[in-house]
Design an enzyme around this catalytic site. Structure first.
Site, mmCIF file in Angstrom:
data_model
loop_
_atom_site.group_PDB
_atom_site.id
_atom_site.type_symbol
_atom_site.label_atom_id
_atom_site.label_comp_id
_atom_site.label_asym_id
_atom_site.label_seq_id
_atom_site.Cartn_x
_atom_site.Cartn_y
_atom_site.Cartn_z
ATOM 1 N N ASP A 200 0.294 -4.795 8.462
ATOM 2 C CA ASP A 200 -0.764 -3.813 8.259
ATOM 3 C C ASP A 200 -2.037 -4.610 7.969
ATOM 4 O O ASP A 200 -2.139 -5.288 6.940
ATOM 5 C CB ASP A 200 -0.402 -2.881 7.103
ATOM 6 C CG ASP A 200 -1.405 -1.742 6.937
ATOM 7 O OD1 ASP A 200 -2.579 -1.922 7.310
ATOM 8 O OD2 ASP A 200 -1.011 -0.684 6.408
ATOM 9 N N TYR B 208 -11.925 2.502 10.010
ATOM 10 C CA TYR B 208 -13.060 3.022 9.223
ATOM 11 C C TYR B 208 -13.418 2.124 8.044
ATOM 12 O O TYR B 208 -14.263 2.470 7.247
ATOM 13 C CB TYR B 208 -12.777 4.454 8.741
ATOM 14 C CG TYR B 208 -11.466 4.630 8.010
ATOM 15 C CD1 TYR B 208 -11.323 4.244 6.691
ATOM 16 C CD2 TYR B 208 -10.368 5.195 8.654
ATOM 17 C CE1 TYR B 208 -10.121 4.396 6.027
ATOM 18 C CE2 TYR B 208 -9.156 5.362 7.996
ATOM 19 C CZ TYR B 208 -9.039 4.957 6.676
ATOM 20 O OH TYR B 208 -7.846 5.105 6.026
ATOM 21 N N LYS B 209 -12.745 0.978 7.921
ATOM 22 C CA LYS B 209 -13.079 0.053 6.829
ATOM 23 C C LYS B 209 -14.064 -0.984 7.380
ATOM 24 O O LYS B 209 -15.204 -0.653 7.660
ATOM 25 C CB LYS B 209 -11.794 -0.544 6.257
ATOM 26 C CG LYS B 209 -10.977 0.546 5.533
ATOM 27 C CD LYS B 209 -9.592 0.142 5.117
ATOM 28 C CE LYS B 209 -8.929 1.296 4.374
ATOM 29 N NZ LYS B 209 -7.496 1.113 4.144
ATOM 30 N N PHE C 39 0.840 -1.202 0.000
ATOM 31 C CA PHE C 39 0.000 0.000 0.000
ATOM 32 C C PHE C 39 0.880 1.260 0.000
ATOM 33 O O PHE C 39 1.880 1.318 0.716
ATOM 34 C CB PHE C 39 -0.907 -0.030 1.235
ATOM 35 C CG PHE C 39 -1.963 1.039 1.232
ATOM 36 C CD1 PHE C 39 -3.112 0.909 0.464
ATOM 37 C CD2 PHE C 39 -1.801 2.192 1.989
ATOM 38 C CE1 PHE C 39 -4.080 1.896 0.465
ATOM 39 C CE2 PHE C 39 -2.773 3.192 1.982
ATOM 40 C CZ PHE C 39 -3.915 3.048 1.213
ATOM 41 N N ARG D 57 -12.837 -2.729 -7.697
ATOM 42 C CA ARG D 57 -12.859 -3.484 -6.435
ATOM 43 C C ARG D 57 -14.285 -3.563 -5.909
ATOM 44 O O ARG D 57 -15.005 -2.559 -5.891
ATOM 45 C CB ARG D 57 -12.019 -2.784 -5.364
ATOM 46 C CG ARG D 57 -10.603 -2.529 -5.714
ATOM 47 C CD ARG D 57 -9.805 -2.120 -4.486
ATOM 48 N NE ARG D 57 -10.367 -0.950 -3.783
ATOM 49 C CZ ARG D 57 -9.875 -0.478 -2.654
ATOM 50 N NH1 ARG D 57 -8.845 -1.068 -2.067
ATOM 51 N NH2 ARG D 57 -10.420 0.587 -2.079
HETATM 52 C C1 LIG Z 1 -6.619 2.154 4.069
HETATM 53 C C2 LIG Z 1 -5.199 1.809 4.347
HETATM 54 C C3 LIG Z 1 -4.371 2.675 5.058
HETATM 55 C C4 LIG Z 1 -4.878 4.046 5.397
HETATM 56 O O1 LIG Z 1 -4.091 4.752 6.262
HETATM 57 P P1 LIG Z 1 -4.609 6.138 6.847
HETATM 58 O O2 LIG Z 1 -3.490 6.639 7.632
HETATM 59 O O3 LIG Z 1 -5.850 5.872 7.597
HETATM 60 O O4 LIG Z 1 -4.945 7.032 5.675
HETATM 61 C C5 LIG Z 1 -3.102 2.252 5.379
HETATM 62 N N1 LIG Z 1 -2.657 1.034 5.001
HETATM 63 C C6 LIG Z 1 -3.428 0.198 4.278
HETATM 64 C C7 LIG Z 1 -2.913 -1.140 3.869
HETATM 65 C C8 LIG Z 1 -4.713 0.561 3.930
HETATM 66 O O5 LIG Z 1 -5.472 -0.259 3.214
#
Ligand SMILES: *Cc1c(COP(=O)(O)O)cnc(C)c1O
Length: 429
Positions: A191, A216-217, A123, A365
Site C-alpha cells: 500500500d 488524493y494525497k 492502516f 502529523r
Molecule cells: C489514506 C489511506 C487509505 C485510504 O483508502 P480509501 O479507500 O481512499 O479511503 C488506504 N490505505 C492507506 C495506507 C492510507 O494511508
C-alpha cells in the site's frame, strides 16, 4: 538554531519553489496536511470545464472520445511515478476496494498457502480487509512486529505492508522485504498511499507483485479521487478479481451471459469510470511531467531535516517527542510529534494558520508535500507550535506571536471559532 531568514534563503535557493504557484494556496497559509488531502492544482477547474463541454457536445459519444480509456490512460501517467513500465497500472475505485481485489487476487495466485502476513499498526482499512478476507477464505492472519516482517513463514501466501506508516512516517525497506517474501515463495502487496508522488519508487526493479495507493494525497487528485492499482505483467494473465463487472469483461459490449476476463489491467476494473474525478486527477498529474521524483525526494528530506532540527531546538524541551525516524532511508515525507495534548493543540494551531492533523491518541502529523511546502512554512509551524506549547506563564507574558491580538493570551483568546475548528477533525484519511 536556524533563523527564519535562513529558511527564507532555503526557499530562494529551492529550484522547486516556483511550483507552489500551481496550487490554490493562500500565501499566508501553512498547509502541512497534503499527506491527507493534497492541495488543489489550479488547472483542475479548466480541466473540469473542458469535460463539461465534451459532455454537452458529445453526450454519450464521449465514451468513444477517450472516456472509456481514461482508467488506463490516467494509469499510464502514474506508472512512471511508481517505476512501472507501461501496461501495469489502472485507475479505478478506492484504495480500500483495490486492496480487497488484489488481496483476494493474491490468495488465488497462491492457493496452497494458508496465511496473510502483515505488521502491527498497519492502516485500519488494510487491517479490516485483511481480517475479513482471512475469514472469507479460511486463512490465518500473521500479524507481527514490524521488525519481524522479513522472517515470515513458508505458509504465507502474501505479505502486505503499508510502505510509509501513516502515523509515524516510518518507511519500510520495500526492495528488501519484497525479496524476503519472494525467498519463501510469498507474494507482496504494497500500500503506497503515503509514498506515491513524494519519492521515487521502483516497483518493477524491486520485483513487486501487487500494489495499491491513493490519488488524493501527494498526487493532489482531489477529495475522493479514484485510486490506482498495479499488477506486475507476469501476474496479469492469472490474477482473478473478486469483483468482476462488465468493464472487466473481455468483450463488455457483447453483454455475454458468462464472465470472461479482459486481457491486461482492464480485468481489475469493475464498473463505469468516474469521469469527473478522473479528469481532475489527470490534470493534477501534469505537474509531474516537469519535475523528477529524485528532486521531489531531495526537497522532501530537506524539509524534514529542517523540521526535526527545529523541533530539537524548540519543542523537545516542551515535552514534544519526534517519533519519525531520523535516517533518510527510514522515513517518508512527514514528521510526526507526540505530546499528550496533541488533540487540543491541533485546532489552536489551525487558528494560527497552520493546518496539520492529529491521530489518536497523541500524535501530531506534519505532511511535507515537496511540490508546495516552503521551508518558511516549516519554520513558522514549529515556532507557532512552540508558542502554543509553552507552559502558561500569565496573560501579560505569554510570548504570543503576531498572529494573535497583542495582550491576549493564547489560552484565553477566542481563537477557536466554531468555523475554524470545523473540518479539523481527526478522522480524515
Ligand atoms: C489514506 C489511506 C487509505 C485510504 O483508502 P480509501 O479507500 O481512499 O479511503 C488506504 N490505505 C492507506 C495506507 C492510507 O494511508
Amino acid at each position: 538554531m536556524v533563523s527564519r531568514a535562513a529558511a527564507e534563503a532555503m526557499d530562494a535557493a529551492d529550484p522547486l519553489a516556483r511550483l507552489r504557484r500551481r496550487f490554490g494556496l493562500a500565501d499566508d497559509l501553512v498547509y502541512l496536511d497534503g499527506n491527507s488531502l493534497g492541495a488543489p492544482p489550479v488547472t483542475v477547474a479548466s480541466a473540469l470545464a473542458a469535460l463539461q463541454d465534451e459532455w454537452a457536445r458529445d453526450l454519450i459519444g464521449g465514451w468513444d472520445g477517450g472516456w472509456w480509456e481514461a482508467p488506463v490512460t490516467v494509469g499510464e501517467k502514474i506508472a512512471p511515478l511508481l517505476g512501472a513500465a507501461p501496461g501495469q497500472v489502472v485507475v479505478t475505485d478506492s484504495t480500500s476496494v483495490n486492496f480487497y481485489k488484489l488481496l483476494v487476487g493474491a490468495l488465488r495466485l497462491r492457493p496452497d498457502r494458508s496465511a496473510i502476513a502483515t505488521v502491527e499498526g498497519n492502516f485500519p482499512t488494510d487491517r479490516y480487509l485483511i481480517e475479513e478476507v482471512a475469514r472469507q477464505w479460511g486463512v490465518r492472519v500473521d500479524e507481527r512486529p514490524a521488525a519481524e516482517a522479513a522472517s515470515i513463514g513458508s505458509d504465507t501466501a502474501v505479505l502486505t505492508l503499508t510502505h510509509v506508516d501513516y502515523r509515524s512516517g516510518a518507511m519500510h525497506d520495500l526492495p528488501g522485504l519484497t525479496s524476503a517474501a519472494h525467498d519463501v515463495g510469498a507474494l507482496v502487496l504494497w500500500d503506497l498511499s503515503h509514498s506515491v508522488g513524494a519519492m521515487p519508487l521502483s516497483l518493477d526493479a524491486a520485483g513487486v507483485d501487487l500494489a495499491v495507493g491513493c490519488s488524493y494525497k501527494y498526487l493532489n487528485g482531489g477529495p475522493g479521487a479514484p485510486a490506482w492499482c498495479y499488477v506486475a505483467h507476469r501476474h496479469q494473465g492469472a490474477i482473478e478479481s473478486p469483483l468482476p463487472g462488465w468493464l472487466s469483461h473481455a468483450e463488455p459490449f457483447a453483454m455475454a451471459d458468462r464472465f470472461r476476463p479482459s486481457a491486461g489491467m482492464r480485468r481489475l476494473l469493475t464498473g463505469t469510470p468516474p469521469m469527473l474525478s478522473l479528469r481532475a486527477l489527470d490534470a493534477a498529474l501534469d505537474v509531474f511531467a516537469v519535475v523528477t521524483m529524485a528532486s521531489l525526494r531531495h526537497k522532501s528530506l530537506a524539509l524534514g531535516d529542517l523540521f526535526i532540527a527545529l523541533a530539537d531546538d524548540r519543542l523537545t524541551g516542551l515535552g514534544f517527542a519526534v517519533i519519525t525516524p531520523r535516517p533518510h532511508g527510514d522515513r517518508g515525507s512527514q514528521v510526526s510529534l507526540c505530546r499528550h495534548d496533541a488533540a487540543d493543540l491541533l485546532p489552536r494551531l489551525a487558528a494560527r494558520g497552520v493546518i496539520a492533523d492529529h491521530r489518536p491518541p497523541d500524535v501530531l502529523r506534519f505532511g511535507l508535500a515537496p511540490l508546495y511546502v516552503r521551508f518558511v512554512d516549516v519554520w513558522d509551524a514549529v515556532e507557532r507550535l512552540a508558542t502554543l506549547g509553552e507552559p502558561l506563564v500569565g496573560a501579560a507574558d505569554s510570548g504570543v506571536g503576531p498572529e494573535t491580538s497583542p495582550g491576549i493570551s493564547p489560552e484565553i483568546s477566542p481563537e477557536i471559532s466554531p468555523e475554524m475548528s470545523t473540518g479539523i477533525s481527526s478522522d480524515r484519511p
